[in-house]
Design a protein around this motif. Structure first.
Motif, mmCIF file in Angstrom:
data_model
loop_
_atom_site.group_PDB
_atom_site.id
_atom_site.type_symbol
_atom_site.label_atom_id
_atom_site.label_comp_id
_atom_site.label_asym_id
_atom_site.label_seq_id
_atom_site.Cartn_x
_atom_site.Cartn_y
_atom_site.Cartn_z
ATOM 1 N N LEU A 460 0.832 -1.208 0.000
ATOM 2 C CA LEU A 460 0.000 0.000 0.000
ATOM 3 C C LEU A 460 0.869 1.261 0.000
ATOM 4 C CD1 LEU A 460 -2.806 1.266 0.109
ATOM 5 C CD2 LEU A 460 -2.678 1.178 2.600
ATOM 6 N N THR A 461 1.908 1.251 0.820
ATOM 7 C CA THR A 461 2.774 2.441 0.909
ATOM 8 C C THR A 461 3.349 2.780 -0.462
ATOM 9 O OG1 THR A 461 3.347 1.808 3.161
ATOM 10 C CG2 THR A 461 4.766 3.435 2.125
ATOM 11 N N ALA A 463 2.259 1.855 -3.428
ATOM 12 C CA ALA A 463 1.219 2.231 -4.397
ATOM 13 C C ALA A 463 0.780 3.684 -4.188
ATOM 14 C CB ALA A 463 0.020 1.293 -4.266
ATOM 15 N N LEU A 464 0.760 4.139 -2.940
ATOM 16 C CA LEU A 464 0.296 5.510 -2.681
ATOM 17 C C LEU A 464 1.342 6.554 -3.066
ATOM 18 C CD1 LEU A 464 -1.659 5.100 0.687
ATOM 19 C CD2 LEU A 464 -2.594 5.360 -1.611
ATOM 20 N N ARG A 467 1.420 7.512 -6.519
ATOM 21 C CA ARG A 467 0.292 8.357 -6.945
ATOM 22 C C ARG A 467 0.377 9.760 -6.331
ATOM 23 N NH1 ARG A 467 -4.519 3.811 -6.957
ATOM 24 N NH2 ARG A 467 -3.127 2.051 -7.282
ATOM 25 N N SER A 546 -5.015 4.179 7.160
ATOM 26 C CA SER A 546 -5.068 2.764 6.814
ATOM 27 C C SER A 546 -4.303 1.942 7.834
ATOM 28 C CB SER A 546 -4.430 2.539 5.432
ATOM 29 O OG SER A 546 -4.245 1.155 5.223
ATOM 30 N N ASP A 606 -3.269 -3.105 -3.575
ATOM 31 C CA ASP A 606 -3.477 -2.271 -4.768
ATOM 32 C C ASP A 606 -4.924 -1.785 -4.846
ATOM 33 O OD1 ASP A 606 -0.869 -2.220 -5.827
ATOM 34 O OD2 ASP A 606 -1.117 -4.324 -6.401
ATOM 35 N N ALA A 609 -5.337 0.890 -2.384
ATOM 36 C CA ALA A 609 -4.779 2.162 -2.879
ATOM 37 C C ALA A 609 -5.781 2.846 -3.805
ATOM 38 C CB ALA A 609 -3.458 1.913 -3.604
ATOM 39 N N ASP A 610 -6.465 2.038 -4.643
ATOM 40 C CA ASP A 610 -7.490 2.621 -5.529
ATOM 41 C C ASP A 610 -8.585 3.303 -4.703
ATOM 42 O OD1 ASP A 610 -6.135 1.619 -7.698
ATOM 43 O OD2 ASP A 610 -7.464 -0.118 -7.979
ATOM 44 N N GLU A 613 -7.244 6.456 -3.030
ATOM 45 C CA GLU A 613 -7.041 7.502 -4.033
ATOM 46 C C GLU A 613 -8.391 8.102 -4.449
ATOM 47 O OE1 GLU A 613 -5.446 6.214 -7.776
ATOM 48 O OE2 GLU A 613 -4.891 8.253 -8.368
#
Ligand code: BF8
Length: 627
Positions: A460-461, A463-464, A467, A546, A606, A609-610, A613
């Protein structure tokens, strides 16, 4: 042990140091949390769903479609809400009792009962005193100001106040929401006691009502118990400022006496560090044939001392047993919380001394020191001496220290962030408004052997930050991020262009270490400061929280106070509430209309993360900011 529950070593952890020690644990006959998870799987379905009730001896009861009510008549909604309420009370009690212990140390300082502890950050004490309305906070005698702060914060644990002292930090709009819902936290002990009362048989039999009080209890944790823990730790031990350190099991030093400090409260471990740096103790270690004394951290005690002293960090929750398996640890010194009882057995397989220091966290068979403020340093020296004595008992044949330590940057506090920004939040807000930093997510909490260790935290870290979402980490996620190389300024290579530009200019990593779990209070305080600056509520901000691999009651309390503060919060697995459609719906949906935020559960990093976001994008849009 069911074979189908068996995981390969690779499936158990993301890390090479963990995998090497899992192999060694097998050889050395040391049982780990993963072994016990296999034994315990499958878990009791009723407990998983939250539909078993043990609150009285007319039961215990289990609620099913065929038996929809317990002996008292409670249905699934009531049983689940009661269980969850008590779960939150447990977590809030842990953080808050920790906070109270810091007030007691401040009291010992004020009353002249200790010379071992002092007020290290006088400016912060005076600033807090001013905030709390203490007369002559800036110019009054230090002891008088400290005493006044102590009295105000002690009173936060009582029943006489209408709201806890730090509520002045909460934006007006948020306070109004709490007021209208009857969610304003009054006193820490009061909310916890009331939670226990409400969940006694024959009291609160309305799931929504119980959950509102659970939120109030959690808010008392976040805006009082934990916040007091953080703020007074800064006052007594110094406010964290940026520094370098190292992380992973490679920090355990083959040549030195290794002492691991573990638990949550820095009060004892600060003294262990002081004792280990004492020239006389160092001379004794040398006389014992050691090349020095190495104090390294585990879990949140580690985070506290890492952030303030820069001690190396050996590992997070699931690394605690594995650290002992290196065979090179002379002593594990613990205070309280998240200390697996199995550590005593693991230590018993080697020469490691397992030393407890808190009367409220005794472990049968451990060496115990009842550490008091008046004698803390002398007692810490005795503990360090025990570790030095143990050095000669180490069996070199059984020592294996895996991995090379990874460098990290640590020591961020709100004060340090403001400093890095040149004294005002404006540059951060400008970067957010321009979309260079699209949002901020606090990734916090634990390891849970149900997940491959740290795969959710790291997935998660990464993926963020790709973005352009800035990540703040606390608790056990810290160690994970550090091991992955994400707590270094050069990790901006892995971030999106906006974060690269901003973090690059500030010289900070895209993943910022904000401390231990009680230090999540720093994050909610920062959110409040940003909201105030923008003239909006916390729930309007492009921020989220999170906990991908959470396990504890404390983590649930953090999640609930985040949501009740208006912060959308992702969990990697649900609490034990799924047996009640009403409670589940309230957590995932209903809270949104009440407090402007809710929980979302998603195990895949992932996909999480979506979701985070998308939330950030929607908040940006509502604020009229570019996507
Ligand atoms: O308080 S992150 S495993 S050590 S509960 Fe425990 Fe979870 Fe780690 Fe810190 Ni927080």
């Amino acid at each position: 042990m069911a074979e189908k529950n068996k995981k390969s070593i690779e499936e158990k952890s993301l890390w090479e140091d963990a995998r090497a020690m899992l192999r060694k644990a097998e050889q050395d006959g040391v049982e780990t949390a993963w072994d016990r998870l296999e034994q315990q799987t499958p878990h009791c379905k009723f407990c998983e769903l939250g539909t078993s009730c043990r609150n009285c001896v007319m039961g215990p009861c289990r609620i099913t479609a065929k038996m929809p009510r317990g002996v008292c008549g409670a249905d699934a909604d009531v049983v689940v809400a009661r269980n969850f309420g008590r779960f939150i009370a447990g977590g809030s009690a842990g953080h808050s009792d920790h906070g109270r212990d810091l007030i007691e140390v401040l009291e010992a300082i004020v009353e002249g009962e200790t010379k071992d502890y002092q007020i290290k950050d006088e400016a912060k004490l005076r600033r807090i005193a001013g905030e709390l309305g203490v007369a002559d906070a800036g110019g009054g005698a230090l002891a008088a100001v400290a005493r006044a702060v102590m009295e105000i914060l002690y009173a936060d644990f009582g029943s006489r106040k209408k709201e806890v002292a730090f509520l002045g930090r909460v934006p007006e709009k948020r306070r109004a929401i709490w007021q209208s819902l009857g969610m304003t936290p009054r006193g820490v002990d009061r909310e916890i006691a009331e939670m226990m009362h409400r969940t006694h048989m024959g009291c609160d039999n309305d799931a929504a009502s119980t959950l509102i009080h659970a939120a109030r209890t959690a808010l008392a944790d976040g805006w009082a118990g934990s916040m007091i823990g953080t703020e007074l730790s800064d006052v007594i031990f110094g406010t964290p400022s940026p520094k370098k350190s190292t992380v992973n099991l490679g920090v355990i030093n083959q040549e030195q006496v290794n002492i691991l400090v573990h638990g949550h409260n820095p009060v004892v471990s600060e003294m262990i560090v002081a004792a280990a740096n004492d020239p006389e103790m160092l001379a004794r270690a040398e006389a014992a044939g050691a090349g020095g004394i190495n104090v390294a951290g585990l879990c949140c005690t580690g985070n506290e001392i890492l952030a303030r002293r820069g001690i190396p960090m050996a590992g997070n929750h699931l690394m605690t047993e594995l650290a002992v398996v290196t065979g090179a640890v002379e002593a594990v010194v613990v205070d309280y919380q998240c200390i697996m009882p199995s550590l005593l057995q693991a230590a018993g397989c080697y020469h490691t001394q397992f030393i407890t220091t808190a009367n409220k966290a005794r472990f049968s068979g451990a060496v115990h020191f009842d550490i008091k403020p008046a004698t803390a340093l002398a007692q810490a020296k005795e503990i360090v001496q025990l570790a030095i004595d143990g050095f000669s008992k180490r069996d070199p044949q059984r020592v294996e220290i895996p991995s090379q330590p990874v460098e990290i940057m640590t020591g961020f506090s709100n004060e340090a962030i403001l400093n890095a920004l040149g004294g005002s939040l404006t540059p951060l807000l400008e970067a957010i408004k321009a979309g260079k930093i699209r949002g901020v997510v606090g990734i916090v909490g634990c390891n849970n052997p149900k997940f491959q260790q740290d795969s959710g935290n790291i997935g998660l870290t990464k993926a963020l930050i790709q973005r352009d979402i800035l990540v703040l980490v606390t608790g056990c996620v810290t160690t994970a991020a550090g091991k992955a190389g994400l707590l270094l300024p050069q990790a901006i290579d892995q971030a999106g262009p906006g974060l690269q530009e901003i973090c690059g200019a500030l010289g900070i990593p895209p993943v910022v270490h904000f401390g231990s779990c009680v230090d999540n209070s720093r994050i909610i305080h920062l959110c409040a400061l940003i909201a105030e600056e923008l003239g909006v509520d916390i729930s309007d901000l492009p921020v989220a929280a999170s906990s991908p691999e959470w396990y504890s009651e404390k983590a649930a309390a953090i999640g609930l106070y985040a949501v009740a503060s208006g912060i959308y919060t992702h969990l990697g697995l649900p609490p034990n509430i799924l047996g009640s459609p009403a409670v589940t719906d309230l957590a995932l949906n209903g809270l949104e209309s009440l407090v402007g935020a809710s929980f979302v559960v998603e195990p895949d990093p992932d996909k999480a993360a979506d979701l985070l976001e998308a939330r950030i994008v929607s908040k940006r849009k509502a604020l009229g900011l570019p996507k």
